[in-house]
Design a protein around this motif. Structure first.
Motif: not given
Length: 148
Positions: A24, A28, A64-65, A68, A86, A129, A132, A136
Protein backbone atom coordinates in the motif's frame (compact mmCIF):
# COMPACT_ATOMS: atom_id res chain seq x y z
CA UNK A 1 -9.38 -25.70 15.73
CA UNK A 2 -6.10 -26.93 17.15
CA UNK A 3 -3.54 -24.66 18.78
CA UNK A 4 -1.05 -25.33 16.00
CA UNK A 5 -3.57 -24.32 13.34
CA UNK A 6 -4.34 -21.12 15.23
CA UNK A 7 -0.63 -20.24 15.39
CA UNK A 8 -0.20 -20.85 11.67
CA UNK A 9 -3.25 -18.73 10.93
CA UNK A 10 -1.95 -15.90 13.15
CA UNK A 11 1.45 -16.04 11.42
CA UNK A 12 -0.19 -15.93 8.00
CA UNK A 13 -2.32 -12.95 9.03
CA UNK A 14 0.73 -11.09 10.34
CA UNK A 15 2.71 -11.78 7.15
CA UNK A 16 -0.18 -10.69 4.93
CA UNK A 17 -0.69 -7.57 7.04
CA UNK A 18 2.96 -6.58 6.71
CA UNK A 19 2.83 -7.22 2.95
CA UNK A 20 -0.38 -5.21 2.67
CA UNK A 21 1.16 -2.25 4.49
CA UNK A 22 4.31 -2.35 2.33
CA UNK A 23 2.45 -2.74 -0.97
CA UNK A 24 0.00 0.00 0.00
CA UNK A 25 2.75 2.44 0.90
CA UNK A 26 4.75 1.71 -2.26
CA UNK A 27 2.03 1.35 -4.88
CA UNK A 28 -1.33 2.73 -3.75
CA UNK A 29 0.20 5.66 -1.94
CA UNK A 30 3.58 6.51 -3.43
CA UNK A 31 3.42 5.39 -7.08
CA UNK A 32 -0.15 6.45 -7.81
CA UNK A 33 -0.02 9.76 -5.95
CA UNK A 34 3.44 10.68 -7.28
CA UNK A 35 2.37 9.84 -10.83
CA UNK A 36 -0.63 12.12 -10.37
CA UNK A 37 1.52 14.83 -8.80
CA UNK A 38 3.97 14.64 -11.70
CA UNK A 39 1.17 15.05 -14.21
CA UNK A 40 -0.24 18.02 -12.29
CA UNK A 41 3.21 19.59 -11.83
CA UNK A 42 3.93 19.37 -15.56
CA UNK A 43 0.48 20.61 -16.60
CA UNK A 44 2.05 23.36 -18.72
CA UNK A 45 3.64 20.72 -20.95
CA UNK A 46 0.85 18.13 -20.87
CA UNK A 47 -2.31 20.24 -20.92
CA UNK A 48 -5.52 20.42 -18.90
CA UNK A 49 -6.80 16.91 -19.73
CA UNK A 50 -3.64 15.26 -18.41
CA UNK A 51 -3.72 17.53 -15.35
CA UNK A 52 -7.25 16.29 -14.59
CA UNK A 53 -6.05 12.70 -14.95
CA UNK A 54 -3.28 13.54 -12.48
CA UNK A 55 -5.75 14.97 -9.97
CA UNK A 56 -7.92 11.87 -10.28
CA UNK A 57 -4.84 9.66 -9.80
CA UNK A 58 -4.15 11.50 -6.54
CA UNK A 59 -7.75 11.02 -5.43
CA UNK A 60 -7.66 7.32 -6.33
CA UNK A 61 -4.44 6.84 -4.34
CA UNK A 62 -5.98 8.54 -1.32
CA UNK A 63 -9.13 6.42 -1.62
CA UNK A 64 -7.18 3.15 -1.86
CA UNK A 65 -4.87 4.08 1.01
CA UNK A 66 -7.82 5.11 3.18
CA UNK A 67 -9.56 1.85 2.38
CA UNK A 68 -6.48 -0.07 3.45
CA UNK A 69 -6.22 1.82 6.74
CA UNK A 70 -9.88 1.14 7.52
CA UNK A 71 -9.62 -2.58 6.73
CA UNK A 72 -7.53 -3.13 9.87
CA UNK A 73 -10.37 -2.18 12.22
CA UNK A 74 -12.76 -4.84 13.47
CA UNK A 75 -15.93 -2.74 13.24
CA UNK A 76 -18.21 -4.04 10.52
CA UNK A 77 -19.20 -0.59 9.25
CA UNK A 78 -15.54 0.40 8.82
CA UNK A 79 -14.90 -2.78 6.85
CA UNK A 80 -17.82 -1.97 4.54
CA UNK A 81 -16.48 1.58 4.08
CA UNK A 82 -13.02 0.09 3.49
CA UNK A 83 -14.29 -2.10 0.66
CA UNK A 84 -16.20 0.82 -0.89
CA UNK A 85 -13.17 3.14 -0.73
CA UNK A 86 -10.75 0.50 -2.00
CA UNK A 87 -13.00 -0.53 -4.88
CA UNK A 88 -13.82 3.01 -5.94
CA UNK A 89 -10.16 4.06 -5.71
CA UNK A 90 -9.00 1.01 -7.66
CA UNK A 91 -11.61 1.44 -10.39
CA UNK A 92 -10.82 5.16 -10.69
CA UNK A 93 -7.09 4.39 -10.85
CA UNK A 94 -7.54 1.80 -13.62
CA UNK A 95 -9.78 4.14 -15.64
CA UNK A 96 -7.23 6.95 -15.34
CA UNK A 97 -4.43 4.56 -16.29
CA UNK A 98 -6.39 3.54 -19.38
CA UNK A 99 -6.87 7.18 -20.43
CA UNK A 100 -3.25 8.09 -19.71
CA UNK A 101 -1.87 5.11 -21.63
CA UNK A 102 -4.21 5.78 -24.55
CA UNK A 103 -3.19 9.45 -24.63
CA UNK A 104 0.52 8.62 -24.37
CA UNK A 105 0.32 6.05 -27.18
CA UNK A 106 -1.75 8.31 -29.44
CA UNK A 107 0.75 11.14 -28.98
CA UNK A 108 3.85 8.99 -29.42
CA UNK A 109 5.31 9.53 -25.97
CA UNK A 110 8.47 7.46 -25.63
CA UNK A 111 11.58 7.27 -23.49
CA UNK A 112 14.33 9.43 -25.02
CA UNK A 113 17.02 6.81 -24.40
CA UNK A 114 15.37 3.44 -25.00
CA UNK A 115 12.63 4.66 -27.36
CA UNK A 116 10.20 2.39 -25.48
CA UNK A 117 6.65 3.70 -25.16
CA UNK A 118 6.09 5.68 -21.98
CA UNK A 119 2.79 3.85 -21.60
CA UNK A 120 4.77 0.72 -20.66
CA UNK A 121 6.40 2.66 -17.83
CA UNK A 122 3.05 3.91 -16.55
CA UNK A 123 1.57 0.41 -16.69
CA UNK A 124 4.52 -1.14 -14.84
CA UNK A 125 4.32 1.49 -12.11
CA UNK A 126 0.56 1.55 -11.62
CA UNK A 127 -0.68 -2.00 -12.34
CA UNK A 128 0.79 -3.52 -9.14
CA UNK A 129 -1.91 -1.65 -7.15
CA UNK A 130 -4.00 -4.72 -7.80
CA UNK A 131 -1.99 -6.55 -5.09
CA UNK A 132 -2.80 -4.19 -2.17
CA UNK A 133 -6.34 -3.80 -3.49
CA UNK A 134 -6.98 -7.55 -3.32
CA UNK A 135 -5.22 -7.93 0.04
CA UNK A 136 -7.16 -5.00 1.47
CA UNK A 137 -10.49 -6.33 0.24
CA UNK A 138 -9.74 -9.81 1.59
CA UNK A 139 -8.70 -8.37 4.96
CA UNK A 140 -11.86 -6.27 5.20
CA UNK A 141 -14.03 -9.26 4.24
CA UNK A 142 -12.23 -11.48 6.74
CA UNK A 143 -12.67 -8.89 9.49
CA UNK A 144 -16.32 -8.37 8.57
CA UNK A 145 -17.11 -12.07 8.94
CA UNK A 146 -14.81 -12.60 11.92
CA UNK A 147 -16.54 -13.71 15.10
CA UNK A 148 -13.98 -12.13 17.40
Amino acid sequence: MSEKTKKIERCAVIILTVLLILFTLVYSFFMVIMTGAGLVYNRESYGQNIMHIGILFIISGILMTSGTVLCFFRKKILNIISIILSCSGFILCMIMLFFLVKYADNNGWSDNFTLMPISDMYKSRIMPVVIPFILSALTAIRNYFSHE
